[in-house]
Each structure stands twice: as C-alpha cells, then as structure tokens.
Design an enzyme around this catalytic site. Structure first.
Site, PDB file in Angstrom:
ATOM      1  N   PRO A 194       7.763 -19.355 -12.787  1.00 42.46           N
ATOM      2  CA  PRO A 194       7.757 -20.281 -11.530  1.00 42.46           C
ATOM      3  C   PRO A 194       8.696 -20.016 -10.363  1.00 42.46           C
ATOM      4  O   PRO A 194       8.445 -20.172  -9.287  1.00 42.46           O
ATOM      5  CB  PRO A 194       7.580 -21.796 -12.018  1.00 42.46           C
ATOM      6  N   GLY A 195       9.788 -19.746 -10.998  1.00 46.36           N
ATOM      7  CA  GLY A 195      11.033 -19.565  -9.984  1.00 46.36           C
ATOM      8  C   GLY A 195      11.261 -18.099 -10.001  1.00 46.36           C
ATOM      9  O   GLY A 195      12.557 -17.915  -9.314  1.00 46.36           O
ATOM     10  N   GLU A 250       1.473  -7.799  -8.491  1.00 51.94           N
ATOM     11  CA  GLU A 250       2.297  -6.499  -8.881  1.00 51.94           C
ATOM     12  C   GLU A 250       3.388  -6.087  -7.690  1.00 51.94           C
ATOM     13  O   GLU A 250       3.093  -4.857  -7.417  1.00 51.94           O
ATOM     14  CB  GLU A 250       1.171  -5.549  -9.332  1.00 51.94           C
ATOM     15  N   GLY A 277     -21.440 -11.067  10.982  1.00 45.34           N
ATOM     16  CA  GLY A 277     -21.408 -12.098  11.629  1.00 45.34           C
ATOM     17  C   GLY A 277     -21.617 -13.343  10.795  1.00 45.34           C
ATOM     18  O   GLY A 277     -21.057 -13.568   9.794  1.00 45.34           O
ATOM     19  N   SER A 298       8.936 -12.251  -7.012  1.00 43.47           N
ATOM     20  CA  SER A 298       9.416 -11.012  -6.443  1.00 43.47           C
ATOM     21  C   SER A 298      10.798 -10.714  -6.872  1.00 43.47           C
ATOM     22  O   SER A 298      11.086  -9.615  -7.246  1.00 43.47           O
ATOM     23  CB  SER A 298       9.584 -11.065  -4.931  1.00 43.47           C
ATOM     24  N   PHE A 313       0.474  -9.112 -19.968  1.00 44.35           N
ATOM     25  CA  PHE A 313       1.591  -8.839 -19.295  1.00 44.35           C
ATOM     26  C   PHE A 313       2.246 -10.056 -18.607  1.00 44.35           C
ATOM     27  O   PHE A 313       1.575 -10.658 -17.575  1.00 44.35           O
ATOM     28  CB  PHE A 313       1.518  -7.661 -18.398  1.00 44.35           C
ATOM     29  N   LEU A 368       5.615 -11.451 -16.901  1.00 49.72           N
ATOM     30  CA  LEU A 368       6.975 -11.138 -16.136  1.00 49.72           C
ATOM     31  C   LEU A 368       7.091 -12.352 -15.247  1.00 49.72           C
ATOM     32  O   LEU A 368       8.208 -12.823 -15.223  1.00 49.72           O
ATOM     33  CB  LEU A 368       6.812  -9.703 -15.616  1.00 49.72           C
ATOM     34  N   ARG A 409     -29.299  -4.438  11.150  1.00 49.28           N
ATOM     35  CA  ARG A 409     -29.380  -5.684  11.893  1.00 49.28           C
ATOM     36  C   ARG A 409     -29.700  -5.314  13.388  1.00 49.28           C
ATOM     37  O   ARG A 409     -28.962  -4.472  14.141  1.00 49.28           O
ATOM     38  CB  ARG A 409     -27.972  -6.409  11.859  1.00 49.28           C
ATOM     39  N   GLN A 414     -20.998   0.307  20.976  1.00 46.04           N
ATOM     40  CA  GLN A 414     -19.801   0.739  20.825  1.00 46.04           C
ATOM     41  C   GLN A 414     -18.859   0.233  19.967  1.00 46.04           C
ATOM     42  O   GLN A 414     -17.880   0.546  19.469  1.00 46.04           O
ATOM     43  CB  GLN A 414     -19.261   1.480  22.209  1.00 46.04           C
TER      44      GLN A 414
END
Length: 379
Positions: A127-128, A362, A338, A131, A122, A124, A267, A278
């Site tokens: 580069p320019g 997307e 960690g 969105s 697909f 669409l 752990r 907590q």
C-alpha cells in the site's frame, strides 16, 4: 530479421490455439462471470505454453525469450486476460525460482505451475510502496528455526487463486534495498488472509487482491536465494516481466488495429466507406506505423536477452513505448468505431479497458523513463 523457424512455428501454434479456444462467446462469459475457464487453462498447460521459455531440464518447453514474446503477443491479440495467465509461470511467478531456486524448490514450486497443477503469485507491491519497492514495510524476522513474516502486499495478480506466493520482505531494516529477502509462502498458512477481490477496470477474469500476513511462520527452507539478496532477484525478474507487458501491449494493439481496419472497411457514411475518408485512413496509417516501431523495440529486447546480453534499458524502452502506444491505438480504434466503440458488444471496448493498466503495472511509464534516463546519464 528476428525469427527462427521454431519461432514461426510457435507463432502459428499460439495463434491457432488463441483463435480456436478464446471465442467471442467464452470471452463475453468471462466478462460477465469474472472467472476464466479452468478447462482452457488446462489446455494451455498441456500445449506447453506455461513453460514456453523455461528449460526442458526444469520441465519447461525449452523455448527462448522470443518464443515467449510471440506467445504473449498472439494470446493478447485475442484476449488480454488469457495472456496474464500465460505470463505468470514464465515471468513473475517462475522468474524468481529460475534465478534463485534450489533443486527442491524447483521441484516443489516451479514444475507444478508449468503443468498447471498449482498457481504461484509474485508479491512485491505494498500500500505504501508501489514504484518505490525498496520502501516496503513487510518484515521477516529470523526466529532460529523459521522466519516470522508480518505485512501486507497489495494489487497482487491472481492472489485469491494461488496456492503459494513469492513474498519480498525486509530482513534488515537498516539496509534499505540491500536488506530485502525473498520467501515462498504457503497461502494456506496460519496468519495469511486475503483482502477483498478488487473490482478492476479491465483484465476481468483474473482475480486481484491484497495478501495480509500476521505472524506467519515460514520454514527456513522456503527462503528463496541468499539473505538480503531479494531485491536483486525482484529487479531481474521484472526485466523479463517488462518484456512480457510490452508483448501484451503489442498484442492488444494489433487486435485493436485489426478491428479498426475491419470496421473502417465495412462502415459507410455519406455514401462511402469511412476508410475512404482521409481522416480515418491517416489515423490508421499512424496507428500501424507506431505499432510496427513498438514491435521492433520488443523484438530487440528479446533478442538481446536470448544472446545473454544486458537488456534492462531495452526492456524498459519496449515496455514504456509499447504500453503507451497501445493505449493510443486502442483509443483511436474506439474513436473509429464511433458510438459502437463504447458498446460492450464490440471487441475494442474491452481492449480499451484492458490496455489501461499496461502503463501502470510492472513499473509505470514514469519509472521506465527513470530507468532509461538513469542508464543513459550515469557516469
């Protein structure tokens, strides 16, 4: 609330398949080689996953949108990249054909991607024009017997692996988004070339590159849908695409939460399990609650689609929230691990990298906010 007996059976099938086939050893090898095993893709096709929401009359499995969501969720819980391969024929690749394909195009292009014999991209984004998809510069000039395509598409998922691509191009430069048409382009055509294989942060094992077109002749019968109606085709396709990314997001987030809970129980520090602190316990409670909320948004959007209702806003809400909390949950899962969370030996490291693109591709989170607010505030 949402699931039929068929949905429950499909969840079990997808979960069993993902857990059996997508082993830690195989996924580690994918990360090293950058290639996803073809034999697993063949099995996915054989099980009907590549056509899970495509009607049986068109060669698919005949499931609904909820079935698709469930499969995406279960595959992504184990492997983000595997869910990309599952998504393609059901969503961005198959979607344009389901919406606008002729009988001949369905036979030639849709059915082979359902069976896994071919792959379809697909294309669409440019580069320019990311969105702002309507700002594309790729052109298709009507030459009488054929169209002549020129332009460049960028960040195209699976492009180096595909046989063909759905290309969106301007057929009338004066009409903006109303001058865009869709075409099915043979990627082996003269004048088509690929850009470099992008080295991505995550979703390793699914190649991404540009598609470059220089005076590419495309037969008239390869136009998909009506002239200048391509943008509508793309936007409707992306509604389902966003549901797919939302499903990916809740799947990866579930996988990260599972790993965080498992590690927190095992752990020990200061003479007790870190789950008994907590700070960690509340972190996990927060992760689980947000994930449950995201799931309900995704399932609601799928339910609306299955009931033939407009779900553009709800799909954007699901994609926006699920992708954002997936990133948050994966980050917290790494934190709970960690130093070990920063090591590739632990699954959360891969999940943390894989999920980063969910708020981007997307339709970015900001674009989803534009869609949502636009629909809420329009007169």
């Amino acid at each position: 609330m949402y699931f039929s007996e068929q949905n429950k059976m499909i969840r079990k099938l997808a979960r069993d398949f993902a857990e059996k086939e997508l082993t830690t050893e195989i996924l580690d090898e994918v990360e090293e080689s950058g290639e996803f095993p073809q034999e697993i893709l063949d099995k996915m096709a054989k099980f009907g996953f590549f056509g899970i929401k495509i009607p049986k009359s068109l060669g698919g499995s005949g499931g609904d949108h909820m079935s698709y969501v469930i499969c995406m969720e279960e595959f992504a819980r184990v492997s983000g990249v595997a869910s990309v391969y599952l998504s393609s024929p059901n969503s961005l690749a198959g979607g344009p054909l389901l919406l606008s394909g002729t009988e001949e195009q369905i036979e030639k292009y849709l059915k082979p991607i359902i069976t896994g014999k071919k792959k379809l991209a697909f294309a669409l984004t440019e580069p320019g024009a990311g969105s702002d998809a309507g700002g594309m510069s790729t052109t298709a000039v009507d030459m009488g017997d054929y169209y002549l395509l020129n332009g460049r598409k960028t960040f195209i998922t699976m492009a180096p692996l595909c046989d063909d691509a759905v290309i969106y191009a301007k057929t009338d430069m004066s009409k903006g988004t109303r001058g865009i048409s869709a075409f099915i382009v043979d990627l082996k055509s003269e004048g088509v070339s690929m850009g470099k294989n992008e080295h991505k942060m995550g979703l390793i094992g699914c190649a991404t590159s540009d598609i470059i077109m220089e005076d590419v002749k495309v037969p008239k019968e390869n136009r998909l849908g009506e002239v200048n109606k391509g943008f509508s085709n793309a936007m409707k396709t992306l509604d389902v695409g966003r549901l797919g990314v939302a499903s990916q997001s809740i799947g990866v987030a579930q996988g990260a939460l599972d790993e965080a809970i498992k590690y927190a129980k095992e752990r020990k520090q200061f003479g007790k399990r870190i789950a008994d602190f907590q700070a960690i316990a509340f972190m996990i409670a927060d992760m689980a609650t947000k994930l449950e909320a995201a799931k309900l948004l995704v399932y609601n959007a799928a339910s609306l689609m299955d009931n033939k209702k407009n779900a553009t806003k709800e799909a954007s809400m699901a994609k926006f929230y699920a992708s954002e909390i997936c990133n948050e949950i994966c980050a917290k899962a790494v934190q709970i691990h960690g130093g070990y969370g920063y090591i590739k030996e632990y699954k959360v490291e891969r999940m943390y990298r894989d999920c980063r693109v969910f708020t981007i591709y997307e339709g970015t989170s900001q674009v989803q906010q534009m869609v949502i607010s636009g629909m809420l505030l329009k007169k």
